[in-house]
Write a protein that holds these residues in place. Sequence first.
Motif, PDB file in Angstrom:
ATOM      1  N   TYR A  30      50.673  42.956  38.954  1.00  0.00           N
ATOM      2  CA  TYR A  30      51.399  43.284  37.726  1.00  0.00           C
ATOM      3  C   TYR A  30      52.877  43.510  38.027  1.00  0.00           C
ATOM      4  N   MET A  86      54.244  45.574  30.772  1.00  0.00           N
ATOM      5  CA  MET A  86      53.173  46.213  31.523  1.00  0.00           C
ATOM      6  C   MET A  86      51.999  46.563  30.611  1.00  0.00           C
ATOM      7  N   LEU A  89      50.140  43.332  29.961  1.00  0.00           N
ATOM      8  CA  LEU A  89      49.411  42.890  31.148  1.00  0.00           C
ATOM      9  C   LEU A  89      48.157  43.727  31.378  1.00  0.00           C
ATOM     10  N   GLN A  90      48.294  45.021  31.247  1.00  0.00           N
ATOM     11  CA  GLN A  90      47.174  45.905  31.512  1.00  0.00           C
ATOM     12  C   GLN A  90      46.042  45.741  30.505  1.00  0.00           C
ATOM     13  N   LEU A 121      44.820  37.961  35.384  1.00  0.00           N
ATOM     14  CA  LEU A 121      45.469  38.763  34.358  1.00  0.00           C
ATOM     15  C   LEU A 121      44.595  38.939  33.122  1.00  0.00           C
ATOM     16  N   PHE A 125      41.411  42.986  33.834  1.00  0.00           N
ATOM     17  CA  PHE A 125      42.037  44.160  33.242  1.00  0.00           C
ATOM     18  C   PHE A 125      41.015  45.178  32.743  1.00  0.00           C
TER      19      PHE A 125
END
Length: 236
Positions: A30, A86, A89-90, A121, A125
């Motif tokens: 990340y 972020m 992405l998370q 990705l 997660f």
Amino acid sequence: MNLQTGTDSKTANASNPPPEDELVRLPQIYQMTIDYILIGIELIWYYRGLYPAESFKAKQAFYTKVYQNRHPDLQTYLDDLRGDLMDLLQNGQLCKIHLRIFEHNKVIESYTINVINSPILYESFALEEDVIISNEDYPLAMIYAEFQASLNSLISELSGISNQYPVSQTQEDDNYKFKIYISPNAGTNDLYSKLVVNANWTLTSRRPQNAPVHLNRARAVDLGFLNIQTTFNIRS
């Protein structure tokens, strides 16, 4: 690809290269992905004359000389953008980042960073524990080097375009602006504006001097589980 789970890890980023034998963990992927995106944005600002060269300072990232704008408002916004990226992405939602340059409300240049073909990705997660990639397959130093090679390619492409299609910086012009958009998932065309350059920090009046450049592409970050492609074009 061999995925495991784990807990604590050192943080590798664009300014902090990892030791060769360190295991790869998802937060590091990340961090390096977001570093790469934000470095790319500032390189576009620099090489395409969005801000004057003297407003940038040179720094090292991924063992590469890059340029960072000195203006505190821009750096504050990039910090906010980092947080937005972020979060996406998370949650496995980040697909594309677009930087578009407008003149008189017409798009004259367009840049897209695409991470949609990166299984890590989107598939990892939801795991409660940190994901580890076997360093027998992909040591972290190898992943770091892949970002470095892609970044060097992007710099080469932008430098070549700026040499072939120079821009002029002769006066302030509120009709020349850029916006950054984020495409949050693969199933929608909806884009939401993240940044319109502050009129008080618009210091350029410029346009490509020759014929348009059609679809250029920098070397991708391509590791199978992680794929980041940067494409761009310039229109007359």
